[in-house]
Design a protein around this motif. Structure first.
Motif, PDB file in Angstrom:
ATOM      1  N   LYS A   1      -8.002   1.763  -1.978  1.00 58.07           N
ATOM      2  CA  LYS A   1      -8.093   3.170  -2.181  1.00 58.07           C
ATOM      3  C   LYS A   1      -9.668   3.697  -1.929  1.00 58.07           C
ATOM      4  O   LYS A   1      -9.581   4.843  -1.529  1.00 58.07           O
ATOM      5  CB  LYS A   1      -8.033   3.442  -3.541  1.00 58.07           C
ATOM      6  CG  LYS A   1      -6.603   3.399  -4.204  1.00 58.07           C
ATOM      7  CD  LYS A   1      -6.435   3.479  -5.553  1.00 58.07           C
ATOM      8  CE  LYS A   1      -5.118   3.139  -5.907  1.00 58.07           C
ATOM      9  NZ  LYS A   1      -4.887   3.014  -7.467  1.00 58.07           N
TER      10      LYS A   1
ATOM     11  N   TYR B   1      -7.952   3.997 -11.973  1.00 57.95           N
ATOM     12  CA  TYR B   1      -6.962   2.619 -12.169  1.00 57.95           C
ATOM     13  C   TYR B   1      -6.898   2.215 -13.783  1.00 57.95           C
ATOM     14  O   TYR B   1      -5.672   1.896 -13.956  1.00 57.95           O
ATOM     15  CB  TYR B   1      -8.048   1.483 -11.298  1.00 57.95           C
ATOM     16  CG  TYR B   1      -7.194   0.067 -11.427  1.00 57.95           C
ATOM     17  CD1 TYR B   1      -6.472  -0.250 -10.600  1.00 57.95           C
ATOM     18  CD2 TYR B   1      -7.475  -0.724 -12.436  1.00 57.95           C
ATOM     19  CE1 TYR B   1      -5.701  -1.308 -10.496  1.00 57.95           C
ATOM     20  CE2 TYR B   1      -6.969  -2.045 -12.226  1.00 57.95           C
ATOM     21  CZ  TYR B   1      -5.812  -2.385 -11.471  1.00 57.95           C
ATOM     22  OH  TYR B   1      -5.268  -3.655 -11.538  1.00 57.95           O
TER      23      TYR B   1
ATOM     24  N   VAL C   1     -12.646   5.657  -8.581  1.00 55.68           N
ATOM     25  CA  VAL C   1     -11.381   4.985  -8.378  1.00 55.68           C
ATOM     26  C   VAL C   1     -10.956   3.863  -9.495  1.00 55.68           C
ATOM     27  O   VAL C   1      -9.904   3.734  -9.960  1.00 55.68           O
ATOM     28  CB  VAL C   1     -11.316   4.197  -6.970  1.00 55.68           C
ATOM     29  CG1 VAL C   1     -10.058   3.156  -6.770  1.00 55.68           C
ATOM     30  CG2 VAL C   1     -11.347   5.035  -5.896  1.00 55.68           C
TER      31      VAL C   1
ATOM     32  N   SER D   1       0.808  -1.164  -0.027  1.00 56.93           N
ATOM     33  CA  SER D   1      -0.082  -0.058  -0.119  1.00 56.93           C
ATOM     34  C   SER D   1       0.816   1.278  -0.024  1.00 56.93           C
ATOM     35  O   SER D   1       0.285   2.529  -0.193  1.00 56.93           O
ATOM     36  CB  SER D   1      -0.862   0.048   1.189  1.00 56.93           C
ATOM     37  OG  SER D   1      -0.252  -0.289   2.283  1.00 56.93           O
TER      38      SER D   1
ATOM     39  N   GLN E   1      -1.347   8.904  -3.284  1.00 60.03           N
ATOM     40  CA  GLN E   1      -2.614   9.248  -2.489  1.00 60.03           C
ATOM     41  C   GLN E   1      -3.437   9.870  -3.296  1.00 60.03           C
ATOM     42  O   GLN E   1      -4.546   9.978  -3.148  1.00 60.03           O
ATOM     43  CB  GLN E   1      -1.903  10.409  -1.605  1.00 60.03           C
ATOM     44  CG  GLN E   1      -2.632  10.754  -0.233  1.00 60.03           C
ATOM     45  CD  GLN E   1      -2.755   9.400   0.650  1.00 60.03           C
ATOM     46  OE1 GLN E   1      -2.147   8.703   0.730  1.00 60.03           O
ATOM     47  NE2 GLN E   1      -4.165   9.199   0.883  1.00 60.03           N
TER      48      GLN E   1
ATOM     49  N   PHE F   1       0.795   2.997  -3.337  1.00 59.96           N
ATOM     50  CA  PHE F   1      -0.299   3.624  -3.964  1.00 59.96           C
ATOM     51  C   PHE F   1      -0.159   5.157  -3.808  1.00 59.96           C
ATOM     52  O   PHE F   1       0.173   5.683  -2.600  1.00 59.96           O
ATOM     53  CB  PHE F   1      -1.600   3.069  -3.114  1.00 59.96           C
ATOM     54  CG  PHE F   1      -2.027   1.702  -3.235  1.00 59.96           C
ATOM     55  CD1 PHE F   1      -1.564   0.952  -4.559  1.00 59.96           C
ATOM     56  CD2 PHE F   1      -2.693   0.977  -2.458  1.00 59.96           C
ATOM     57  CE1 PHE F   1      -1.898  -0.358  -4.683  1.00 59.96           C
ATOM     58  CE2 PHE F   1      -2.836  -0.350  -2.542  1.00 59.96           C
ATOM     59  CZ  PHE F   1      -2.514  -1.011  -4.025  1.00 59.96           C
TER      60      PHE F   1
ATOM     61  N   GLU G   1      -6.973  -3.489  -4.913  1.00 58.97           N
ATOM     62  CA  GLU G   1      -6.472  -2.286  -4.740  1.00 58.97           C
ATOM     63  C   GLU G   1      -7.307  -1.024  -4.791  1.00 58.97           C
ATOM     64  O   GLU G   1      -7.176  -0.219  -3.904  1.00 58.97           O
ATOM     65  CB  GLU G   1      -5.523  -2.180  -6.183  1.00 58.97           C
ATOM     66  CG  GLU G   1      -4.527  -0.733  -6.182  1.00 58.97           C
ATOM     67  CD  GLU G   1      -3.931  -0.763  -7.543  1.00 58.97           C
ATOM     68  OE1 GLU G   1      -3.679  -1.752  -7.942  1.00 58.97           O
ATOM     69  OE2 GLU G   1      -3.612   0.170  -7.702  1.00 58.97           O
TER      70      GLU G   1
ATOM     71  N   ASP H   1      -4.874   8.682  -5.684  1.00 59.53           N
ATOM     72  CA  ASP H   1      -5.567   7.835  -6.500  1.00 59.53           C
ATOM     73  C   ASP H   1      -6.888   7.487  -5.451  1.00 59.53           C
ATOM     74  O   ASP H   1      -7.502   6.595  -5.927  1.00 59.53           O
ATOM     75  CB  ASP H   1      -4.851   6.609  -6.969  1.00 59.53           C
ATOM     76  CG  ASP H   1      -4.094   6.921  -8.103  1.00 59.53           C
ATOM     77  OD1 ASP H   1      -4.173   7.779  -8.967  1.00 59.53           O
ATOM     78  OD2 ASP H   1      -2.901   6.148  -8.517  1.00 59.53           O
ATOM     79  N   PHE H   2      -6.587   7.763  -4.367  1.00 57.97           N
ATOM     80  CA  PHE H   2      -7.662   7.362  -3.212  1.00 57.97           C
ATOM     81  C   PHE H   2      -8.822   7.975  -3.674  1.00 57.97           C
ATOM     82  O   PHE H   2      -8.972   8.840  -4.001  1.00 57.97           O
ATOM     83  CB  PHE H   2      -7.088   7.806  -1.792  1.00 57.97           C
ATOM     84  CG  PHE H   2      -6.142   6.642  -1.460  1.00 57.97           C
ATOM     85  CD1 PHE H   2      -4.870   6.466  -1.690  1.00 57.97           C
ATOM     86  CD2 PHE H   2      -6.359   5.740  -0.285  1.00 57.97           C
ATOM     87  CE1 PHE H   2      -4.007   5.540  -1.451  1.00 57.97           C
ATOM     88  CE2 PHE H   2      -5.672   4.623   0.145  1.00 57.97           C
ATOM     89  CZ  PHE H   2      -4.447   4.404  -0.518  1.00 57.97           C
TER      90      PHE H   2
END
Lengths: 788, 268
Positions: free
Chosen positions: B63, B123, B119, A278, A283, A281, B59, A285-286
Motif C-alpha cells: 500500500k 489497516y 496506512v 494485491s 484502492q 487491496f 500489506e 487503503d493505499f
C-alpha cells in the motif's frame, strides 16, 4: 485455469498430484471443467512417485493461483542484444550448461530444438568457396545463450546472402578465413542438421533488426561467450565467482532492472498467500489515497478556522489559515474560494479572480466559487471602468454573464458600459478633429516672450502662495498650484500643449540628445534639460515593485487637485470622478467614494504639511481620515491611484502617442509606480496631471487599443504583490515620503520653474482652443454621466 | 486506538510509554497480553504473531508502494529484532512500523512516517477516516521514530542485509537460457519464484538460510510446480549456481516455506 500448464505439471508429478488436486480443488469450478481432460495426462505420466508429497500438497492447494491465466504477468520480452559497452546493467553470465557439463549430444539436440530463424549466430569462417563461405559456430548472440563452441556446428552463408558493396566486385573477396562473422539464421534443417545463415539485415527477427551483421572484431564477440571461454579454460571460475565479480551484479538497481526484464511487477507484487493477493487491496487503503483524503480534511480544518477568523474581522489570521490550507492541500477548492473571497473583500480582485478560477477548474460545479467569481468580475469591471479601461471591463462583464447569465448586476453594468464606449468613441473623434485644428499653431514661436513673462508671473504667484498658505493650500507639496485661481488654471491648460511637445523632445533626447531642435534658445535648452532630468528621475527608474502602487492613493497628487472644492477645476475633476463612478457604480456609491477620497486627501496633505511643520491643527483630522481610509482602502486604492497615475503618465506620453494612446503610458505604470510615490511631491507632476485629467476624459475613447496591454500588465503586477507587503511598504513609505519631502521641495522649485517656463513659451492660441474643447466635452459628459 | 485484527491488543500509548519501555524495561505491553492462549506453547504463539505482523508489513509495503527489497529488509529487521527481543517487551506492530520506516531509509526508498501511520491506522481500523493532525498523531509519529532508534541500537546498527532477490533474478536468466523460449514464455516461473521469495519473509526462515539457498529453493519449487525439466549434465543446475548447496539445503528451505503456507490457513 491454464490446461496446458496443468497437464505439463501433472505429466511431471503423476497421479499423486492429481488425487490431491481433486481433493483440494473440489470447490473450484475451473478445475472441475478441466478435470476429465487431465485424467489422460496423468496416465501418460512417468508415474515415478518419488515426488515430495509436501510439494504436491502445496501445488494442489495453490493450483488455482499457480495455473490461473492472470498469474502470468510477463509479456514476451523482446530479446535485446547484449550491450557490449562497459556498463552492463546486470551480470551477464556464461551459459549454465558449460558448468553443468551437459553432454555433447544433448546440447546439440537442444540447440537444433531451440535455434530459430531470425536468431543471431556468431562464427568463424573456416572455408570459402565460390558459392559462399562456411562458418564454424562459436556462440549464439541475442537472447539465447548456449555453449556451442565445441559442438562442431557449421553453417553455410551463400553468396546471395552476402550484401555486395559494389556491383562488379566479388562480395566474397571481402572475407577471409578466420574472420569473425555475425550472421542471422536464415534456415535450419533440423533433420539434416544443416544451418544456413545470411548477412542481410532482413534475415533477422524484428526485435534484433538493429544489430549489424557482418565481420566483427574479437572485442565485439558477445560478453557471455568471452566469459565462457575464460571459465572453460579455468576450472576455478565457478558460476558464483563470475557472478560476484561482475559489475552488473553490484549495480544498486539491478533488482529493479531485472524485474522489469523478467516481467514481474513490483508495484503489484505476486504472492501465493491468499491474503496478499494485491488485487484484493482496496484502492482507498493505499497511502496516496489516504494522504489525499487526509490532506483535504486537514486543509478543511484550516479553512474553517480561517473563516472563523474572517468572521471576527481578523483578516490576516484568516489569510494565514487559508494559505496554510493550500499548503497542506494544493488546489483545495474550499480554501481557494475562501481566500478568493477574502481577496475580493480586500479589493484584490485580480487575486480573487485567480483563486476562484482555480477553484472552478478543480471543481467546475462549485456554487459559491461561481457566484463569487461572477460578483468579483463585476466589481473588477467597475473598477476598470473607473480607470477608463472600458473594453476590458466589458470583457469582464461578459465573462460574468457567461458564468451566470441571470446576474442582474452584470447585465446592467454591461449595458451601461456599452453605452459609455459608444459615447467615448464619439468623443474621441471630436477630440481628434480638435487636435488637427490645433496642430499647425504649435510651431509658432512668436508668443515665446509672452509665455516667459507669464511663467515668471506664475512662479512668483506660486511662491507667494506657498509662503502664505499653510492650511488653505492643501496640496502645497503636490504642486502648490491647486490653490491657484482659475486664471492660473487657464495657463496651465496652455501648458498642456507645451508639455506635449516637451514630452516628444524628451523622448528624442532619450534616444539621442543631439536631435534636439536647433531653433530653441540655449536657456530653454538648459531648462528643458533640467525638466527632463527631473522627469526621467520621476518616470524612468523602474523596479517593477508594485507595493508602492497602493501608496499612491495616499500620496498621489490626484487628490491634491481635488482638495479645493471651490475651484472650478476642482469641480471639474470631481465631476469627472463622479462621472466615471456613476458609470461604474450606483450614484450613491460614487458619492461615497468621493467622501472617502476627501478623507485620504486630507490625511495626505496633512502629512505633507506636518513634515514641513505646518498646520498642527490637522493632526487629529489626519488620524481620523486614516481610520476612514483603512476601512475603504481597497476601493479607493485602485481607483484613485490609477486615476492620478494615468493622468500624469498620459501627459508624458501624449505626444508620443498622439493622445490616442494616452493610457499606453499606464503600461509603464508598474515600473514607475514605486518611484512615483517618492516624487509625487513634486509640483511638476501635479500640474501636468491636472491637464491630463481633463484631456484624458475627453479622449478616453481612443484608448482602448492599449487597454488590453495595460490589463495584463496590471494583472501581473497585482499578482506579485501580497497583501501584507502592501501594508508594510505603505507604512515605510509614509515615513519615506516625509523624509524625501524636503529634498522634493527643493527640486520642486527648479522643476516647476523650468516646466512653466517652457510651457508659457508655447502657443497660446492652441491652448485656448484646447480649453474650449475640453469645457465643451465636460459639459457633455456631465450631462451624460448621470443618465447612464 | 488501534486494535489488532486478531484481537491482540494494539497498544499505542505514545512516546512516553515507549520511552519508559526502552528505558525501564518490559512493562508496557506485557500486562496487556491476556492469558487465553496459555495452552499453546510460547514459541508457536510467537511464530503466529510474527506471521501476522509480517503479513502486516507486506500489506503495508504494497500500500505504500514499497519495492520488494525494502519490504524484505523490513521483515529481516523485524525478525532480527525479535531474535533477541521479546514480544512481551516490545509491541510487535510498532516495531514493524518502525522497521518499514527504517527499511525505507536503508534501501533508499524513503517513506514518510505520515504515510506509514496512515496506512497502519487504516489497516487496524478498516474503513476509518484518516487521522487528524492532532496530538495523537504526533505521539504516534514520535513512537515510530523512537522505536526506530531502538531497533538500530538493538541490531548494533547492522541494518543492511544481503537478499536473495539479486541471486534469484540472475538465476532466472541463466535458467531461462536452458529452456526453450516458447516453453519459458508459457510458464510463469518468474512470477511464481518471485512470489515464493516474497512469501518466505513471513517467517524467520529468511534469516536462517543463506540467500543463495533461498533463491535456488524458490526457483526449484517454481520449476517443480510447473513440471519444467532442465537438462542434466554432470551437475544439477542448482549445484552450479551455488557451489556447496545440497539437495537437503533446498529441501529444508522448501519445507520451511511450505510450513509458512500451512500457517497461513491457521493464522488468518
Amino acid at each position: 485455469m491454464d490446461r496446458d500448464l496443468l497437464r505439463q505439471c501433472l505429466t511431471y508429478h503423476g497421479e499423486a498430484l492429481f488425487n490431491k488436486l481433486k481433493c483440494e480443488q473440489t470447490e473450484n469450478p475451473d478445475f472441475q471443467a478441466v478435470v476429465s481432460e487431465l485424467c489422460k495426462a496423468t496416465y501418460e505420466s512417468k508415474g515415478e512417485g518419488q515426488g515430495n508429497p509436501l510439494v504436491e500438497q502445496f501445488i494442489a492447494r495453490k493450483a488455482d493461483i499457480l495455473f490461473c491465466p492472470a498469474w502470468k504477468t510477463a509479456t514476451v520480452q523482446e530479446e535485446e542484444h547484449e550491450e557490449e559497452e562497459g556498463g552492463e546493467p546486470y551480470a551477464i553470465m556464461p551459459p549454465l550448461e558449460l558448468f553443468m557439463e551437459v553432454s555433447y549430444d544433448e546440447r546439440r539436440a537442444m540447440l537444433y530444438r531451440d535455434l530459430e530463424k531470425g536468431d543471431i549466430v556468431v562464427g568463424r569462417i573456416n572455408n570459402i568457396r565460390e558459392y559462399g563461405f562456411f562458418l564454424t559456430l562459436l556462440c549464439v548472440a541475442g537472447g539465447l545463450k548456449r555453449d556451442i563452441e565445441d559442438l562442431e556446428l557449421s553453417a553455410l552463408c551463400h553468396v546471395r546472402e552476402i550484401p555486395s558493396t559494389c556491383s562488379h566486385d566479388d562480395p566474397l573477396s571481402y572475407y577471409q578465413i578466420g574472420d569473425f562473422i555475425r550472421a542471422g539464421v536464415k534456415d535450419i534443417d533440423r533433420y539434416q542438421e544443416k544451418i544456413t545463415v545470411s548477412l542481410h539485415q532482413t534475415s533477422l527477427s524484428t526485435s534484433l533488426e538493429h544489430i549489424k551483421l557482418g565481420v566483427i572484431t574479437r572485442e565485439e564477440l558477445p560478453v557471455h561467450y568471452s566469459r565462457s571461454v575464460r571459465a572453460a579454460s579455468d576450472s576455478s571460475e565457478t558460476y558464483q565467482c563470475i557472478l560476484s565479480s561482475c559489475h552488473g551484479y553490484h549495480n544498486p538497481s539491478v533488482v529493479d532492472y531485472l524485474l522489469e526484464k523478467v516481467g514481474v511487477s513490483d508495484t503489484h507484487p505476486p504472492s501465493m498467500m491468499r491474503g496478499l493477493q494485491s488485487k484484493l487491496f482496496q484502492q482507498e487503503d493505499f497511502a496516496s489515497a489516504i494522504r489525499k483524503k487526509q490532506s483535504a480534511s486537514w486543509a478543511l480544518k484550516c479553512v474553517r478556522a480561517g473563516v472563523d477568523h474572517f468572521k471576527h474581522g481578523r483578516h490576516v489570521e484568516a489569510m494565514n489559515e487559508y494559505n496554510k490550507a493550500l499548503e497542506i492541500d494544493t488546489n483545495n477548492v474550499e480554501a481557494l474560494v475562501a481566500r478568493g473571497a477574502l481577496y475580493a473583500n480586500k479589493g484584490s480582485f485580480l487575486k480573487a479572480i485567480t483563486d476562484f478560477e482555480l477553484a472552478l477548474e478543480n471543481c467546475p460545479d462549485h456554487r459559491n466559487a461561481k457566484k463569487y467569481l461572477c460578483q468579483t468580475l463585476v466589481e473588477r469591471g467597475q473598477q476598470l471602468e473607473g480607470q477608463e479601461k472600458l473594453v476590458t471591463a466589458e470583457g469582464l462583464y461578459r465573462r460574468a454573464l457567461s458564468l451566470d447569465g441571470s446576474n442582474p448586476e452584470a447585465q446592467e453594468a454591461l449595458h451601461k458600459i456599452t453605452d459609455t464606449i459608444q459615447k467615448s468613441i464619439r468623443l474621441r473623434e471630436e477630440a481628434l478633429a480638435n487636435e488637427q485644428v490645433k496642430a499647425p499653431s504649435k510651431q509658432t514661436t512668436s508668443a515665446e516672450k509672452l509665455r516667459k513673462i507669464l511663467k515668471e508671473e506664475r512662479r512668483m504667484k506660486k511662491k507667494r502662495k506657498r509662503s502664505a498658505s499653510s492650511s488653505s493650500s492643501s496640496s502645497t507639496s503636490s504642486g502648490s498650484s491647486s490653490s491657484s485661481s482659475s486664471r492660473r488654471r487657464s495657463k496651465k491648460k496652455k501648458k498642456k500643449r507645451k508639455r506635449s511637445e516637451r514630452g516628444s523632445k524628451r523622448h528624442r533626447r532619450i534616444s539621442s540628445r543631439e536631435s534636439r531642435k536647433s531653433e530653441e534658445g540655449k536657456r530653454e535648452k538648459e531648462k528643458k534639460e533640467k525638466d527632463q532630468d527631473e522627469d526621467e528621475v520621476e518616470w524612468y527608474p523602474a523596479p517593477p515593485n508594485t507595493s508602492a502602487t497602493f501608496l499612491n492613493q495616499k500620496g498621489g497628487p490626484g487628490f491634491g487637485e481635488r482638495d479645493e472644492g471651490k475651484d472650478a477645476e476642482e469641480k471639474r475633476i470631481c465631476q469627472l470622478y463622479s462621472l466615471s463612478a456613476a458609470s461604474e457604480d450606483e450614484e450613491s456609491d460614487s458619492s461615497r467614494r468621493e467622501r472617502k477620497r476627501r478623507g485620504t486627501e486630507d490625511s495626505r496633505t496633512k502629512r505633507r504639511k506636518n513634515s514641513q511643520s505646518r498646520s498642527p491643527e490637522r493632526e487629529e483630522r489626519r488620524s481620523k481620515s486614516r481610520e476612514r481610509r483603512d476601512k475603504s482602502r481597497e476601493r479607493r486604492k485602485d481607483n484613485n491611484r490609477r486615476d492620478s497615475d494615468s493622468k500624469r503618465r498620459s501627459s508624458l506620453d501624449e505626444n508620443r502617442k498622439r493622445r490616442v494612446s494616452c493610457s499606453s503610458a499606464e503600461s509603464g505604470y508598474s515600473r514607475k509606480s514605486s518611484f512615483r510615490s517618492e516624487y509625487s511631491a513634486k509640483s511638476g507632476s501635479a500640474l501636468r496631471m491636472r491637464h491630463d485629467s481633463s484631456k484624458r476624459n475627453s479622449f478616453d475613447g481612443g484608448r482602448y487599443e492599449n487597454r488590453e496591454k495595460e490589463e495584463t500588465c496590471e494583472l501581473e503586477e497585482v499578482k506579485r504583490v501580497s497583501e501584507s507587503r502592501e501594508e508594510e511598504s505603505s507604512r515605510s513609505d509614509r515615513g519615506h515620503r516625509k523624509r524625501s519631502e524636503s529634498a522634493g521641495d527643493r527640486t520642486e522649485h527648479a522643476g516647476v520653474t523650468s516646466v512653466q517656463d517652457e510651457r508659457l513659451k508655447k502657443d497660446l492660441p492652441a491652448n485656448l482652443l484646447d480649453i474650449f474643447n475640453q469645457i465643451a466635452q465636460f459639459e457633455k459628459k456631465k450631462g451624460a454621466g448621470p443618465k447612464k | 486506538m488501534f486494535g489488532s485484527p486478531s484481537g491482540g491488543p494494539w497498544d499505542m500509548e505514545g512516546p512516553s510509554s515507549l520511552l519508559s519501555a526502552t528505558q525501564t524495561g518490559p512493562l508496557w505491553l506485557a500486562n496487556k497480553r491476556e492469558s487465553s492462549r496459555d495452552a499453546e506453547s510460547d514459541s508457536a504463539r510467537d511464530t503466529k504473531t510474527h506471521f501476522r505482523v509480517c503479513r502486516f508489513i507486506m500489506e503495508t509495503g504494497v500500500k505504500l508502494g514499497m519495492r520488494s527489497v525494502p519490504v524484505a529488509t523490513a521483515c529481516v529487521l523485524y525478525h532480527r529484532f525479535f531474535e533477541h527481543g521479546s514480544m512481551r517487551v516490545y509491541e510487535p506492530y510498532l516495531v514493524a512500523m518502525s522497521c518499514v520506516y527504517l527499511a525505507g531509509k536503508v534501501e533508499e526508498q524513503h517513506l514518510r512516517t505520515r504515510d506509514i501511520i496512515n496506512v497502519s491506522h487504516r489497516y487496524f481500523n478498516s474503513g476509518s477516516a484518516p487521522l487528524e493532525c492532532d496530538k495523537e498523531f504526533w505521539d504516534l509519529r514520535d513512537s515510530v521514530v523512537q522505536c526506530e532508534l531502538l531497533i538500530l541500537r538493538q541490531l548494533n546498527f547492522h541494518v543492511s542485509f544481503e537478499h536473495p532477490h539479486k541471486y534469484l533474478l540472475h538465476y532466472l536468466l541463466s535458467v531461462k537460457s536452458l529452456v526453450n523460449r516458447h516453453a519459458w514464455s508459457r510458464t510463469p516461473i518468474a512470477e511464481t519464484s518471485w512470489a515464493l521469495l516474497r512469501d518466505c519473509y513471513h517467517g524467520a526462515m529468511c534469516i536462517h538460510h543463506k540467500p543463495q539457498h533461498i533463491a535456488i529453493a524458490t526457483l526449484y519449487l517454481a520449476l517443480n510446480s510447473y513440471g519444467v525439466e532442465l537438462p542434466v549434465g554432470e551437475k544439477e543446475w542448482w549445484q552450479v549456481l551455488c557451489e556447496y548447496v545440497t539437495k537437503a539445503d533446498i529441501d529444508a528451505v522448501i519445507s520451511d516455506l511450505l510450513q509458512l503456507y500451512d500457517m497461513e490457513a491457521k493464522c488468518i
